[in-house]
Design an enzyme around this catalytic site. Structure first.
Site, PDB file in Angstrom:
ATOM      1  N   SER A 108     -15.431  23.521  -8.862  1.00 34.74           N
ATOM      2  CA  SER A 108     -14.512  24.414  -9.292  1.00 34.74           C
ATOM      3  C   SER A 108     -15.057  26.267  -8.869  1.00 34.74           C
ATOM      4  O   SER A 108     -14.597  27.286  -8.459  1.00 34.74           O
ATOM      5  CB  SER A 108     -14.596  24.657 -10.992  1.00 34.74           C
ATOM      6  OG  SER A 108     -15.923  25.493 -11.508  1.00 34.74           O
ATOM      7  N   LYS A 125     -19.120  30.344 -12.839  1.00 30.27           N
ATOM      8  CA  LYS A 125     -17.860  30.816 -12.228  1.00 30.27           C
ATOM      9  C   LYS A 125     -18.147  32.131 -11.960  1.00 30.27           C
ATOM     10  O   LYS A 125     -19.610  33.450 -11.756  1.00 30.27           O
ATOM     11  CB  LYS A 125     -17.202  31.397 -13.627  1.00 30.27           C
ATOM     12  CG  LYS A 125     -16.936  29.885 -13.659  1.00 30.27           C
ATOM     13  CD  LYS A 125     -16.423  28.760 -13.085  1.00 30.27           C
ATOM     14  CE  LYS A 125     -16.144  28.013 -14.231  1.00 30.27           C
ATOM     15  NZ  LYS A 125     -15.769  26.847 -13.743  1.00 30.27           N
TER      16      LYS A 125
END
Length: 186
Positions: free
Chosen positions: A44, A82
């Site tokens: 990701s 993230k």
């Protein structure tokens, strides 16, 4: 003479035990309160991080926009990494694959723009913060986060805002593999 040797030997052993205990306490304290190694899971955050990269996370950093943070996932018992896009008070919008924060456009060089579908026009769908989380701006004590590999990232677009209490720390360096070694943000 033998008693003196035995006494010196005991003192030396005790000295080594003290050093080992003090070292263990310092290492545990640093890992608990200052920094820790974390293994990246998944794609990701590609190309910034690769699956199985080992990173060092600072637990004392002040979180700023575009920092990469590790936090407790709101949907499963795992740590996620993230990029912070929205800080408290920020208005976040994506329009025609351009990120706007508080009305200012940002070029996102870190985003993976490669796609397997030649017909893929956008890497990130259009959205406003209000459409995603029913808020006009990021509330106090919260962060809006996105993965760098937008087509393969589960992030604030899917599970909402991240509480600052869920933040484990900020990624400071890629430690392993050595071919990915990098200090600081990309």
């Amino acid at each position: 003479m033998q008693e003196e040797k035995t006494s010196n030997f005991k003192k030396e052993i005790l000295s080594y035990i003290k050093i080992i205990v003090i070292t263990a306490v310092v290492v545990f304290g640093c890992k608990q309160f200052l920094f820790a190694p974390i293994k990246v899971q998944g794609a990701s955050m590609y190309p910034t991080y690769h699956d199985k990269d080992i990173i060092i996370v600072s637990k004392t950093s002040k979180i700023e926009r575009f920092d990469q943070i590790v936090f407790q996932s709101p949907v499963e018992d795992e740590l996620y990494i993230k990029r912070v896009i929205g800080l408290p008070g920020d208005k976040v919008e994506m329009k025609d694959d351009v990120l706007y924060v508080n009305g200012k456009a940002y070029k996102e060089d870190y985003v993976n723009r490669q796609t397997e579908d030649p017909n893929q026009l956008r890497i990130t769908e259009n959205f406003t913060l209000e459409q995603l989380v029913n808020e006009q701006e990021v509330p106090k004590g919260m962060f809006f986060v996105l993965g760098d590999n937008r087509l393969k990232s589960s992030d604030s677009r899917h599970y909402g805002l991240i509480s600052e209490d869920a933040v484990y720390g900020e990624s400071k360096l890629i430690l392993y593999p050595f071919s990915h070694f990098h200090i600081g943000s990309k």
